[in-house]
Design a protein around this motif. Structure first.
Motif, mmCIF file in Angstrom:
data_model
loop_
_atom_site.group_PDB
_atom_site.id
_atom_site.type_symbol
_atom_site.label_atom_id
_atom_site.label_comp_id
_atom_site.label_asym_id
_atom_site.label_seq_id
_atom_site.Cartn_x
_atom_site.Cartn_y
_atom_site.Cartn_z
ATOM 1 N N TYR A 192 0.722 -1.161 0.032
ATOM 2 C CA TYR A 192 -0.034 -0.070 0.037
ATOM 3 C C TYR A 192 0.966 1.212 -0.213
ATOM 4 O O TYR A 192 1.819 1.340 0.929
ATOM 5 N N PRO A 193 0.577 2.398 -0.839
ATOM 6 C CA PRO A 193 1.519 3.448 -1.049
ATOM 7 C C PRO A 193 0.995 4.534 0.149
ATOM 8 O O PRO A 193 0.363 5.539 -0.051
ATOM 9 N N TYR A 194 1.453 4.404 1.316
ATOM 10 C CA TYR A 194 1.198 5.188 2.434
ATOM 11 C C TYR A 194 1.790 6.536 2.075
ATOM 12 O O TYR A 194 2.862 6.609 1.660
ATOM 13 N N ASP A 195 0.994 7.552 2.558
ATOM 14 C CA ASP A 195 1.367 8.882 2.631
ATOM 15 C C ASP A 195 0.971 9.595 3.696
ATOM 16 O O ASP A 195 0.541 8.946 4.803
ATOM 17 N N ALA A 196 1.126 10.891 4.189
ATOM 18 C CA ALA A 196 0.863 11.389 5.463
ATOM 19 C C ALA A 196 -0.424 11.303 5.620
ATOM 20 O O ALA A 196 -0.849 10.906 6.952
ATOM 21 N N GLU A 197 -1.401 11.466 4.938
ATOM 22 C CA GLU A 197 -2.709 11.552 5.362
ATOM 23 C C GLU A 197 -3.185 10.059 5.610
ATOM 24 O O GLU A 197 -4.160 9.840 6.704
ATOM 25 N N SER A 198 -2.877 9.066 4.700
ATOM 26 C CA SER A 198 -3.190 7.656 5.035
ATOM 27 C C SER A 198 -2.483 7.160 6.379
ATOM 28 O O SER A 198 -2.971 6.352 6.973
ATOM 29 N N GLU A 199 -1.259 7.382 6.509
ATOM 30 C CA GLU A 199 -0.628 7.254 7.771
ATOM 31 C C GLU A 199 -1.581 7.581 8.985
ATOM 32 O O GLU A 199 -1.748 6.762 10.025
ATOM 33 N N GLU A 200 -1.902 8.791 8.756
ATOM 34 C CA GLU A 200 -2.801 9.330 10.098
ATOM 35 C C GLU A 200 -3.881 8.515 10.423
ATOM 36 O O GLU A 200 -4.361 8.291 11.418
ATOM 37 N N ALA A 201 -4.695 8.228 9.041
ATOM 38 C CA ALA A 201 -5.991 7.363 8.929
ATOM 39 C C ALA A 201 -5.608 5.891 9.629
ATOM 40 O O ALA A 201 -6.305 5.746 10.249
ATOM 41 N N VAL A 202 -4.530 5.495 9.046
ATOM 42 C CA VAL A 202 -4.519 3.975 9.480
ATOM 43 C C VAL A 202 -4.110 3.892 10.976
ATOM 44 O O VAL A 202 -4.425 3.066 11.850
ATOM 45 N N ASP A 203 -3.451 4.848 11.391
ATOM 46 C CA ASP A 203 -2.831 4.946 12.963
ATOM 47 C C ASP A 203 -4.140 5.101 13.564
ATOM 48 O O ASP A 203 -4.134 4.749 14.918
ATOM 49 N N SER A 204 -4.982 5.873 13.461
ATOM 50 C CA SER A 204 -6.175 6.286 14.032
ATOM 51 C C SER A 204 -7.162 4.973 14.287
ATOM 52 O O SER A 204 -7.791 5.096 15.412
ATOM 53 N N LEU A 205 -6.745 4.053 13.457
ATOM 54 C CA LEU A 205 -7.787 2.974 13.597
ATOM 55 C C LEU A 205 -6.625 1.473 14.027
ATOM 56 O O LEU A 205 -6.989 0.388 13.664
ATOM 57 N N ASP A 206 -5.460 1.730 14.943
ATOM 58 C CA ASP A 206 -4.844 1.024 15.581
ATOM 59 C C ASP A 206 -5.243 0.761 17.081
ATOM 60 O O ASP A 206 -4.993 1.762 17.835
ATOM 61 N N PHE A 207 -6.174 0.010 17.324
ATOM 62 C CA PHE A 207 -6.670 -0.051 18.788
ATOM 63 C C PHE A 207 -5.925 -0.924 19.818
ATOM 64 O O PHE A 207 -6.277 -0.715 20.929
ATOM 65 N N VAL A 208 -4.832 -1.396 19.261
ATOM 66 C CA VAL A 208 -3.743 -1.976 20.278
ATOM 67 C C VAL A 208 -2.986 -0.676 20.719
ATOM 68 O O VAL A 208 -2.884 -0.698 21.903
ATOM 69 N N ALA A 209 -2.438 0.174 19.732
ATOM 70 C CA ALA A 209 -1.694 1.308 20.270
ATOM 71 C C ALA A 209 -2.871 2.227 21.145
ATOM 72 O O ALA A 209 -2.103 2.941 22.080
ATOM 73 N N ARG A 210 -4.099 2.191 20.837
ATOM 74 C CA ARG A 210 -5.005 2.962 21.692
ATOM 75 C C ARG A 210 -5.577 2.262 22.929
ATOM 76 O O ARG A 210 -6.982 2.817 23.208
ATOM 77 N N ALA A 211 -5.230 1.223 23.440
ATOM 78 C CA ALA A 211 -5.900 0.302 24.179
ATOM 79 C C ALA A 211 -6.049 1.028 25.404
ATOM 80 O O ALA A 211 -7.204 0.968 26.347
#
Length: 269
Positions: free
Chosen positions: A164-183
């Protein structure tokens, strides 16, 4: 069992299953998978939780079920092919989360569920919605559960072909949906049951273990031997007979929510 009720709540299609007894009862809200069962009606049939003294209101995900374009999943699949993350997975979760408060208010106005804490349940991508309700909203929740869930969206994106060609916007989006990090944001909100099929994708299964470890007690893991990712046979749009492995998931969810169901205040009873 009483027949399900169908309709729309603030524009969101739903299938509502009443408790066996008449009168007010707590509310559990669910979001279905994009795999089978991929509609609110099909999810209600796969995981009916019939023994729960609670309303189960199954909400439709964007572009699924009654919101399919021309009665087909093709438009949604085209978005997945166009850009799996930024055209499909992320906006689907974002829309389902953003439309939830108005849908909940509509449900409360129509059904005898009171205004107390709710239960939340999500399967696969719908699991990301349930987790986002816990992490990003102040909606009171008495207990949550996810089944073969999209717990870290990077893991889901990695299931699709190519890098997947991540850029700044998609990195922010995918990190917002990392619920291990947000436990830490979820742990104080409500106990969570994480259901994982032993034959689910290994990365998704590893995320399930990591989330439970990060949350700690009283959250729990329920591992289902023999269960792959789907909970129903294809095409998974219309209600279908419950599969034996889905029945095992259903029983585990029923035990979990029954343990945590709130008592309605006397004024509501």
């Amino acid at each position: 069992m009483s027949s399900p009720l169908t309709g729309t709540a603030a524009g969101v299609p739903f299938t509502a299953v009443p408790p066996a007894h008449d009168g007010p009862a707590p509310l559990i809200v669910t979001w279905h998978m994009l795999d089978a069962p991929r509609s609110d009606a099909a999810f209600a049939a796969a995981l009916p939780m019939n023994d729960l003294p609670a309303w189960r209101v199954h909400l439709g995900m964007p572009m699924c079920g009654a919101r399919m374009v021309d009665g087909s999943m093709e438009a949604g699949l085209a978005l997945l092919r166009k850009d799996v993350l930024m055209a499909a997975l992320y906006p689907f979760v974002r829309q389902a989360t953003e439309e939830f408060p108005a849908a909940l208010a509509s449900i409360r106005a129509r059904l005898p569920v009171g205004d107390g804490p709710i239960g939340v349940l999500g399967g696969s991508l719908g699991g990301a919605v349930a987790l986002r309700i816990l992490a990003d909203t102040e909606t009171p929740v008495f207990a949550g559960a996810v089944v073969n869930a999209a717990i870290r969206m990077r893991s889901v994106v990695d299931l699709f072909p190519g890098d997947y060609p991540y850029d700044a916007e998609s990195e922010e989006a995918v990190d917002s949906l990392d619920f291990v990090a947000r436990a830490g944001e979820i742990a104080g909100r409500a106990p969570l049951l994480v259901v994982s099929g032993e034959l689910d994708d290994p990365a998704l299964r590893a995320d399930a273990f990591r989330l439970v470890d990060a949350l700690g007690s009283p959250s729990e893991l329920l591992s289902i031997p023999g269960l792959a990712h789907p909970l129903a046979d294809e095409p998974g749009i219309e209600p279908a007979p419950q599969l034996p492995l889905a029945r095992e998931v259903d029983a585990g969810l029923t035990r979990w929510f029954r343990r945590h169901l709130p008592k309605l205040p006397p004024a509501v009873m």
